[in-house]
Design a protein around this motif. Structure first.
Motif, PDB file in Angstrom:
ATOM      1  N   ILE A 102       0.830  -1.203   0.000  1.00 23.17           N
ATOM      2  CA  ILE A 102       0.000   0.000   0.000  1.00 23.17           C
ATOM      3  C   ILE A 102       0.864   1.252   0.000  1.00 23.17           C
ATOM      4  CG2 ILE A 102      -2.047  -0.997   1.051  1.00 23.17           C
ATOM      5  CD1 ILE A 102      -1.046   0.012   3.734  1.00 23.17           C
ATOM      6  N   GLY A 103       2.144   1.070  -0.259  1.00 26.12           N
ATOM      7  CA  GLY A 103       3.027   2.222  -0.385  1.00 26.12           C
ATOM      8  C   GLY A 103       3.188   3.010   0.900  1.00 26.12           C
ATOM      9  N   ALA A 104       3.089   2.315   2.053  1.00 27.97           N
ATOM     10  CA  ALA A 104       3.226   3.031   3.324  1.00 27.97           C
ATOM     11  C   ALA A 104       4.642   2.901   3.828  1.00 27.97           C
ATOM     12  CB  ALA A 104       2.247   2.460   4.343  1.00 27.97           C
ATOM     13  N   ARG A 105       5.191   4.005   4.312  1.00 26.23           N
ATOM     14  CA  ARG A 105       6.535   3.953   4.892  1.00 26.23           C
ATOM     15  C   ARG A 105       6.400   4.219   6.380  1.00 26.23           C
ATOM     16  NH1 ARG A 105      10.918   5.417   2.227  1.00 26.23           N
ATOM     17  NH2 ARG A 105      10.947   5.110  -0.011  1.00 26.23           N
ATOM     18  N   LEU A 106       6.571   3.167   7.163  1.00 29.65           N
ATOM     19  CA  LEU A 106       6.463   3.313   8.621  1.00 29.65           C
ATOM     20  C   LEU A 106       7.630   2.584   9.259  1.00 29.65           C
ATOM     21  CD1 LEU A 106       2.679   2.467   9.131  1.00 29.65           C
ATOM     22  CD2 LEU A 106       3.711   4.717   9.207  1.00 29.65           C
TER      23      LEU A 106
ATOM     24  N   LEU B  70       9.134   0.005  11.461  1.00 38.47           N
ATOM     25  CA  LEU B  70       8.534  -1.271  11.861  1.00 38.47           C
ATOM     26  C   LEU B  70       8.504  -1.465  13.372  1.00 38.47           C
ATOM     27  CD1 LEU B  70      10.102  -3.656   9.204  1.00 38.47           C
ATOM     28  CD2 LEU B  70       7.787  -2.752   9.276  1.00 38.47           C
ATOM     29  N   ASP B  71       9.399  -0.808  14.103  1.00 39.61           N
ATOM     30  CA  ASP B  71       9.505  -1.072  15.543  1.00 39.61           C
ATOM     31  C   ASP B  71       8.739  -0.080  16.408  1.00 39.61           C
ATOM     32  OD1 ASP B  71      11.135  -3.323  15.192  1.00 39.61           O
ATOM     33  OD2 ASP B  71      12.853  -2.004  14.827  1.00 39.61           O
ATOM     34  N   THR B  72       8.156   0.938  15.778  1.00 37.97           N
ATOM     35  CA  THR B  72       7.382   1.896  16.552  1.00 37.97           C
ATOM     36  C   THR B  72       6.176   1.205  17.170  1.00 37.97           C
ATOM     37  OG1 THR B  72       7.964   3.519  14.901  1.00 37.97           O
ATOM     38  CG2 THR B  72       6.258   4.154  16.461  1.00 37.97           C
ATOM     39  N   GLU B  73       5.858   1.555  18.415  1.00 35.01           N
ATOM     40  CA  GLU B  73       4.623   1.035  18.991  1.00 35.01           C
ATOM     41  C   GLU B  73       3.450   1.755  18.338  1.00 35.01           C
ATOM     42  OE1 GLU B  73       4.512   0.942  23.224  1.00 35.01           O
ATOM     43  OE2 GLU B  73       6.377  -0.192  23.366  1.00 35.01           O
ATOM     44  N   VAL B  74       2.415   0.997  18.015  1.00 33.15           N
ATOM     45  CA  VAL B  74       1.306   1.564  17.253  1.00 33.15           C
ATOM     46  C   VAL B  74       0.613   2.695  18.012  1.00 33.15           C
ATOM     47  CG1 VAL B  74      -1.011   0.983  16.428  1.00 33.15           C
ATOM     48  CG2 VAL B  74       0.946  -0.379  15.719  1.00 33.15           C
ATOM     49  N   GLY B  75       0.609   2.601  19.340  1.00 29.29           N
ATOM     50  CA  GLY B  75       0.000   3.662  20.144  1.00 29.29           C
ATOM     51  C   GLY B  75       0.675   5.010  19.961  1.00 29.29           C
ATOM     52  N   ASP B  76       1.905   5.007  19.441  1.00 33.73           N
ATOM     53  CA  ASP B  76       2.615   6.267  19.241  1.00 33.73           C
ATOM     54  C   ASP B  76       2.401   6.838  17.841  1.00 33.73           C
ATOM     55  OD1 ASP B  76       3.626   6.072  21.790  1.00 33.73           O
ATOM     56  OD2 ASP B  76       5.465   5.058  21.172  1.00 33.73           O
ATOM     57  N   LEU B  77       1.634   6.144  16.998  1.00 31.99           N
ATOM     58  CA  LEU B  77       1.414   6.616  15.618  1.00 31.99           C
ATOM     59  C   LEU B  77       0.185   7.501  15.541  1.00 31.99           C
ATOM     60  CD1 LEU B  77       1.873   3.304  13.562  1.00 31.99           C
ATOM     61  CD2 LEU B  77       3.496   5.191  13.722  1.00 31.99           C
TER      62      LEU B  77
ATOM     63  N   ILE C  73      -3.419   8.738  13.877  1.00 31.43           N
ATOM     64  CA  ILE C  73      -4.560   7.899  13.490  1.00 31.43           C
ATOM     65  C   ILE C  73      -4.432   7.358  12.057  1.00 31.43           C
ATOM     66  CG2 ILE C  73      -7.045   7.901  13.090  1.00 31.43           C
ATOM     67  CD1 ILE C  73      -6.973   8.324  15.840  1.00 31.43           C
ATOM     68  N   ALA C  74      -4.062   8.222  11.119  1.00 34.54           N
ATOM     69  CA  ALA C  74      -4.042   7.793   9.720  1.00 34.54           C
ATOM     70  C   ALA C  74      -3.025   6.678   9.524  1.00 34.54           C
ATOM     71  CB  ALA C  74      -3.726   8.976   8.817  1.00 34.54           C
ATOM     72  N   ASP C  75      -1.883   6.776  10.199  1.00 31.27           N
ATOM     73  CA  ASP C  75      -0.882   5.723  10.087  1.00 31.27           C
ATOM     74  C   ASP C  75      -1.373   4.430  10.722  1.00 31.27           C
ATOM     75  OD1 ASP C  75       0.751   7.399   8.746  1.00 31.27           O
ATOM     76  OD2 ASP C  75       2.142   7.783  10.398  1.00 31.27           O
ATOM     77  N   ARG C  76      -2.148   4.568  11.791  1.00 32.71           N
ATOM     78  CA  ARG C  76      -2.694   3.354  12.409  1.00 32.71           C
ATOM     79  C   ARG C  76      -3.596   2.630  11.416  1.00 32.71           C
ATOM     80  NH1 ARG C  76      -4.468   5.305  18.469  1.00 32.71           N
ATOM     81  NH2 ARG C  76      -2.757   6.779  18.662  1.00 32.71           N
ATOM     82  N   GLN C  77      -4.351   3.421  10.656  1.00 33.69           N
ATOM     83  CA  GLN C  77      -5.237   2.784   9.686  1.00 33.69           C
ATOM     84  C   GLN C  77      -4.421   2.030   8.645  1.00 33.69           C
ATOM     85  OE1 GLN C  77      -7.638   5.264   7.045  1.00 33.69           O
ATOM     86  NE2 GLN C  77      -9.352   3.969   7.600  1.00 33.69           N
ATOM     87  N   LEU C  78      -3.291   2.612   8.247  1.00 35.97           N
ATOM     88  CA  LEU C  78      -2.433   1.927   7.278  1.00 35.97           C
ATOM     89  C   LEU C  78      -1.932   0.610   7.869  1.00 35.97           C
ATOM     90  CD1 LEU C  78      -0.401   4.923   5.803  1.00 35.97           C
ATOM     91  CD2 LEU C  78      -2.326   3.684   4.788  1.00 35.97           C
ATOM     92  N   VAL C  79      -1.615   0.626   9.163  1.00 33.47           N
ATOM     93  CA  VAL C  79      -1.180  -0.616   9.802  1.00 33.47           C
ATOM     94  C   VAL C  79      -2.313  -1.638   9.759  1.00 33.47           C
ATOM     95  CG1 VAL C  79      -0.412  -1.680  11.964  1.00 33.47           C
ATOM     96  CG2 VAL C  79       0.478   0.556  11.304  1.00 33.47           C
ATOM     97  N   ALA C  80      -3.525  -1.169  10.014  1.00 35.36           N
ATOM     98  CA  ALA C  80      -4.674  -2.088   9.997  1.00 35.36           C
ATOM     99  C   ALA C  80      -4.872  -2.673   8.599  1.00 35.36           C
ATOM    100  CB  ALA C  80      -5.935  -1.358  10.450  1.00 35.36           C
ATOM    101  N   ILE C  81      -4.715  -1.828   7.582  1.00 36.82           N
ATOM    102  CA  ILE C  81      -4.868  -2.332   6.208  1.00 36.82           C
ATOM    103  C   ILE C  81      -3.745  -3.310   5.887  1.00 36.82           C
ATOM    104  CG2 ILE C  81      -4.902  -1.691   3.774  1.00 36.82           C
ATOM    105  CD1 ILE C  81      -6.114   0.988   4.609  1.00 36.82           C
ATOM    106  N   ALA C  82      -2.522  -2.936   6.271  1.00 34.76           N
ATOM    107  CA  ALA C  82      -1.387  -3.836   6.014  1.00 34.76           C
ATOM    108  C   ALA C  82      -1.595  -5.163   6.721  1.00 34.76           C
ATOM    109  CB  ALA C  82      -0.084  -3.176   6.472  1.00 34.76           C
ATOM    110  N   ARG C  83      -2.160  -5.119   7.933  1.00 33.87           N
ATOM    111  CA  ARG C  83      -2.411  -6.371   8.643  1.00 33.87           C
ATOM    112  C   ARG C  83      -3.371  -7.246   7.847  1.00 33.87           C
ATOM    113  NH1 ARG C  83      -4.785  -6.067  14.524  1.00 33.87           N
ATOM    114  NH2 ARG C  83      -6.670  -5.446  13.456  1.00 33.87           N
TER     115      ARG C  83
END
Lengths: 315, 321, 498
Positions: free
Chosen positions: C130-134, C136-143, C145-155
């Motif tokens: 999905i072309g997201a650059r995040l 990998l070791d960041t805790e999701v709680g520190d991201l 909202i929009a980046d969290r959604q990308l994590v959810a989609i990637a999952r």
């Protein structure tokens, strides 16, 4: 409209209240048959300290927290009062000083837990646990772990005093209970306390200083604990860290049995009082029947689990 | 991979504290630097450490159980009864302790999960039930007649220094717990359930199973702790362990675990226990009243938790702003 | 390889005897995006939970490529290649991006060995899809909202995903984030994934959907093809009644005296040089894109956030609020966007909720609650706002959604505010229930209270307000007076969207 019609008696309390009353009446009759007036008077002397501790536990529970340190606070307050008695001597005219020192100790130690919870936002279990360790440690240091004795003679005499046949300490408990009841049922603070227990964020949004609600709840919890400690001081004619530590379970049991939601929010005085009396009558009855303390621990633990299971099945 | 960021910072702070305290004590406190003092420290804190490792797993899943001392007491009592009747050997000893602990732990897990009440209240009740039943059955009598194999202080020796049963039990439990949390997917599941239970359930995790695992593991480790304690004292006194629950909770929290769940690790937990034991040891060696220990422990736990809580839990209103 | 097909056939589900789904049938095809629209309570979330395996249906079939899925559960759905992205994302804030993305593997093999390197590669590949650059070791709680959604989609994509279900994915996104999401969805479509996109917003549905299914009262009532649906059609299908045209409401004229005067208000990085006036009985609208600073301005007015410069006057008195308590005392009321979560204490009684913010005015000399006055206040507001309630001492959670909305308003009216600030008053509110809220707002203004409405929906402020400010990147444009003859809706839309 709704002024005189007991608006704050939701129907869900009734089955429990009824059951409690029936049990209570049964217990009292059985007790009176077994032990007569002596039994009732022993209940009246033992109930105040227990009841005060339950009230001290109830306020934090309604706010959605817990105060594991109530017994450490009670004992530390009694120790401080006892040590002050030692310092000021036997004069009854100076008696208010030790009393004041004990009550102030309760307020301060309670307020400290409240500060940790309200402003540093430490979980109530941790805050009161840390405080419990500190208070117990300080109390033991101050007393070398021994009982503080040598109190003026009017202290134990106070525990035996009666007004119109009712022990004075029972009246003190009754007064405290009524004040707590008014606080919960009739003041804005009572409504705030319950709202904080249910949903703190929404309460804060309504412009209520929720940190202060916590702080006051734990300060009052400390104060009530201190009163319990002073009652114990008079009854035992001594003060020591570790007195009545087994009350932690029974105070929780009385609170939960008395309709306080352990998850916070719900709690009223009358069911709480019924639970306090019921438990004390049962405890004294067990005592009279010669049951040992371990049997009581099993019974109280089992009863607490049974009440939680009953609530779970009903929901 | 190393521990997550927040756990790492707890470990760093504890390691620094232990280093400073130990360094200062080595210089100024007579007797502290002796290897025997260290072995003594290790043996005496191993029981607490065992409990703490089990509790860590429960805390990680966002739960709490403070009845573990009672579980350990029940299991060591049954062990002592078994040993008095028959020489069941080391294998039998370990199996009896572990099984009794596991069984009670599973009961706790099932009861606490089903009741949905705050687990502190549920497990205070269970603590009293177990402790009370034990006292009733045992009539409070001390049991001390053990077969020979159970009485040797040192199970083995390394370079002349004794290797005690307590040390071995702790080492094995630490390795097993670390492997479970790091090398298998269980660790991730426990951490996830502690972090967002609702999400984990929606993604197909069975909450009851996870809780049975966590409470069951604490029970099992408590059973082993009961065994280690009985061997250390060469006696089983019902109730002698009960009352230490809150110290264990304090040490585990100091080690970086959180009551909110999803946080903590084996290294941090061990350091937390060590730090508290070290303070007690130094107080004793320097002739200060041991009564200071409790007060200092409480103050340190609060001081350790306060800044973390302050930074991560903003006031109620800010959470929505 | 033929395209994936997911067929839902006659799905039935009841809760405690209440039928929620009454035979829902729809089909999804790989390489196409289907939209599912419906009002709250139509059965959308139940349908999604069945497709996610959280609930099992009482009857009906779900077939993937013609094969019936027998034991409906999250494992079976995942094995069939169906992934759901929930509105709250169902992520783990304390886990790293990697651990979140590979979580489903974990669920399948709870006792399996953890494979760090494999997991990282797997997660990186899913994010690359999905072309997201995040990190990998960041805790999701520190991201954010929009980046969290990308994590959810990637999952969801980390698996062999054939069907992807997105539950109202744009609800918490800014417009540019939503645009990025749409391009991700287009990319998935090109990969041959069947996408089900839950939304009741016409502009989104029109932009992205090849097919549109409309759910009403537990049944699919309409199906539209791409390009064959208009906003009015969608509204009619969802509510069962034709949509009203965008009309200006008749508003009574406001008084002259201002309740709120704001001059030069600024908060560094969020808004600057804000001048704003609200008069008694006037409804002022504040619109603009998400992220323009509207909510931040409202929070500053309500004392929830500090200001760096400028002046706030309430009824002519200069004020500087240190907390929302001081703002309330000065006569300001604020209804946050999450009105039910933040506005009500759901287990508490109706009367306690309505009186919650007004106790200082309800106590007697002893500091006790005057029960008679409280009862009078509650009953006056309940009748005044037409709240249907059998027992004011029963938990407010038992009221219907619409009555709860009114109860929040009642709580604030009880404080006798001079100024009422409403943040997104109709977000999450069904089209059919909006009219009630609009009516209440006009009623409030009619009592002489100044009203400030904050909304991203331009049509809403255009039809409701005496004057409208457009906010862009922290700056407030001078007020315009909307109206067909004055500033038409299209012109206001253009001012907002550029």
């Amino acid at each position: 409209m709704m002024s005189l019609s007991l608006p704050d008696t939701p129907s869900r309390y009734r089955p429990l209240g009824l059951a409690a009353t029936v049990l209570l009446a049964g217990g009292l009759i059985a007790a009176a048959l077994a032990g007569g007036g002596g039994f009732l008077s022993s209940v009246a002397y033992q109930l105040p300290e227990f009841g005060l501790l339950v009230l001290a536990m109830a306020l934090p529970l309604i706010a959605g927290g817990i105060n594991l340190a109530i017994l450490a606070i009670a004992n530390l307050s009694a120790v401080v009062a006892a040590l002050t008695f030692g310092a000021v001597g036997d004069s009854p005219w100076l008696a208010p000083l030790p009393l004041f020192a004990g009550l102030a100790t309760g307020c301060l130690t309670g307020a400290l837990i409240g500060l940790l919870i309200a402003y540093l936002r430490i979980a109530p279990i941790i805050a009161s646990l840390g405080a419990l360790l500190v208070y117990t440690g300080v109390g033991i240091l101050a007393t070398n772990g021994a009982a503080v004795t040598g109190l003026p003679a009017f202290v134990p005499a106070f525990a035996g005093q009666t007004v119109a046949g009712i022990p004075l300490i029972a009246l003190i408990f009754l007064a405290a209970a009524i004040l707590v009841g008014v606080l919960l049922g009739r003041t804005p603070y009572g409504r705030y306390l319950s709202a904080v227990g249910y949903n703190e964020t929404a309460t804060a949004y309504s412009g209520i200083d929720t940190a202060r609600i916590h702080l006051v709840a734990y300060t009052l919890s400390g104060l009530l604990g201190a009163v319990a400690g002073l009652v114990m001081l008079a009854r035992f004619n001594s003060a020591r860290m570790g007195y009545a530590d087994s009350y932690l379970l029974t105070t929780l049991l009385a609170a939960v049995l008395g309709g306080i939601d352990p998850n916070g929010g719900r709690g009223r005085l009358l069911p709480l009082l019924a639970a306090i009396v019921l438990l004390q009558v049962t405890a004294s009855g067990l005592n009279l029947a010669g049951a040992n303390q371990h049997f009581s621990a099993v019974a109280w633990g089992g009863l607490l689990l049974a009440k939680l299971a009953y609530d779970r099945l009903r929901s | 991979m190393a521990e997550p960021l927040r756990e790492r910072s707890a470990i760093r702070r504890l390691a620094a504290g232990i280093g400073l305290l130990g360094g200062a004590a080595a210089l100024w406190v007579p007797g502290f630097a002796s290897p025997y003092n260290w072995l003594d420290l290790l043996s005496s804190s191993s029981i607490t450490a065992l409990f703490a490792l089990g509790l860590l797993v429960v805390l990680m899943a966002g739960e709490l159980d403070i009845s573990f001392t009672a579980i350990a007491s029940v299991s060591q009592f049954l062990l002592a009864v078994a040993l008095a009747r028959q020489d069941i050997g080391w294998a039998g000893t370990i199996v009896v302790s572990a099984l009794v602990g596991l069984l009670l732990g599973l009961v706790n897990g099932a009861v606490a999960t089903w009741l949905r009440a705050p687990p502190i209240i549920t497990t205070i009740a269970l603590l009293n039930v177990y402790g009370g039943v034990l006292a009733l059955i045992s009539r409070g009598e001390m049991l001390y007649d053990f077969p020979d194999f159970f009485t040797y202080t040192a199970v083995a020796r390394i370079g002349g220094y004794p290797l005690t049963l307590q040390t071995i039990a702790l080492a094995v439990t630490a390795v097993v717990t670390a492997l479970m949390l790091k090398a298998t997917n269980l660790g991730r599941i426990l951490r996830a359930v502690g972090g967002n239970r609702d999400a984990a359930l929606r993604l197909g995790i069975n909450g009851m199973t996870v809780n049975l695992l966590a409470y069951g593991y604490l029970g099992l480790v408590s059973g082993i702790a009961g065994l280690a304690h009985a061997q250390l004292l060469q006696a089983v006194t019902p109730g002698s362990l009960i009352g230490r629950e809150l110290d264990v909770v304090a040490a585990t929290i100091l080690g970086g675990a959180s009551l909110a769940g999803g946080r903590g690790g084996v290294v941090g937990t061990l350091l937390g226990v060590l730090f508290i034991a070290l303070i007690g040891n130094i107080l004793v060696l320097s002739g200060v009243s041991p009564y200071w220990h409790q007060a200092v422990t409480g103050a340190i736990v609060l001081a350790a938790v306060a800044p973390i809580a302050w930074r991560h839990a903003r006031p109620a209103l800010a959470e929505v702003a | 390889m033929t395209a994936t097909s997911l067929d839902v056939d006659g799905l039935v589900k009841s809760f405690q005897g209440n039928p929620v789904l009454k035979g829902v049938s729809l089909s999804l095809t790989g390489g196409r995006v289907a939209a599912l629209s419906g009002l709250n309570g139509a059965g959308k979330s139940t349908l999604i939970k069945i497709l996610a395996g959280v609930h099992a249906a009482d009857g009906g079939e779900i077939r993937i490529d013609g094969a019936t899925i027998d034991h409906q559960g999250s494992g079976a759905m995942r094995r069939a290649g169906i992934e759901v992205i929930f509105q709250d994302f169902a992520l783990f804030p304390n886990l790293s991006v990697v651990d979140n993305i590979v979580f489903a593997d974990t669920v399948d093999a709870p006792l399996g060995r953890s494979r760090r390197r494999h997991d990282r590669e797997h997660a990186a590949a899913a994010l690359a899809l999905i072309g997201a650059r995040l990190d990998l070791d960041t805790e999701v709680g520190d991201l954010p909202i929009a980046d969290r959604q990308l994590v959810a989609i990637a999952r969801a994509l980390a698996r062999e995903t054939r069907v992807l279900i997105l539950d109202e994915p744009t609800a918490s996104l800014t417009r540019s984030e939503a645009a990025r999401l749409f391009s991700v969805v287009e990319g998935l479509k090109a990969e041959g994934v069947a996408v089900l996109f839950i939304s009741h917003r016409y502009d989104e549905v029109a932009a992205i959907a090849d097919d549109v299914f409309v759910l009403r009262d537990g049944s699919i009532v309409r199906r539209f093809e791409r390009g064959a649906v208009s906003a009015a059609d969608l509204h009619t299908a969802m509510t069962g009644a034709p949509a009203p045209d965008a009309v200006r409401f008749n508003l009574s004229a406001p008084a002259d005296e201002p309740v709120l005067e704001v001059t030069g208000l600024a908060r560094v990085g969020l808004f600057a040089e804000v001048d704003l006036t609200v008069r008694r009985g006037e409804i002022v609208g504040l619109t603009g894109l998400l992220g323009a600073g509207k909510t931040e301005l409202a929070e500053a007015l309500f004392g929830l956030a500090p200001v760096d410069a400028g002046e706030i006057r309430v009824e002519g008195v200069a004020r500087r609020f240190r907390s929302n308590r001081e703002a309330i005392a000065a006569g300001i009321a604020y209804l946050p966007e999450d009105r039910l979560g933040l506005g009500l204490v759901l287990p508490a009684s109706v009367s306690d909720n309505v009186a919650l913010a007004s106790y200082p005015a309800l106590t007697d000399r002893l500091g006790l609650v005057d029960r008679q006055r409280k009862a009078n206040l509650v009953s006056r507001l309940i009748h005044g706002l037409g709240i249907m309630v059998a027992d004011v001492e029963a938990p407010i959670a038992r009221l219907s959604g619409g009555n709860q909305q009114r109860a929040v308003l009642a709580k604030w009216l009880a404080t006798e505010p001079k100024l009422l600030i409403l943040d997104c008053p109709t977000v999450g509110v069904d089209v059919s229930a909006r009219g009630v809220i609009y009516e209440l707002i006009r009623d409030v203004a009619g009592r002489g209270i100044g009203v400030l409405i904050i909304s991203s929906e331009v049509e809403e402020v255009w039809s409701m307000c005496h004057r409208v400010h457009v906010m862009t990147a922290g700056h407030l444009a001078p007020a315009v007076v909307p109206g067909s003859g004055l500033v038409p809706l299209a012109e206001l839309e253009a001012a907002v969207h550029g």
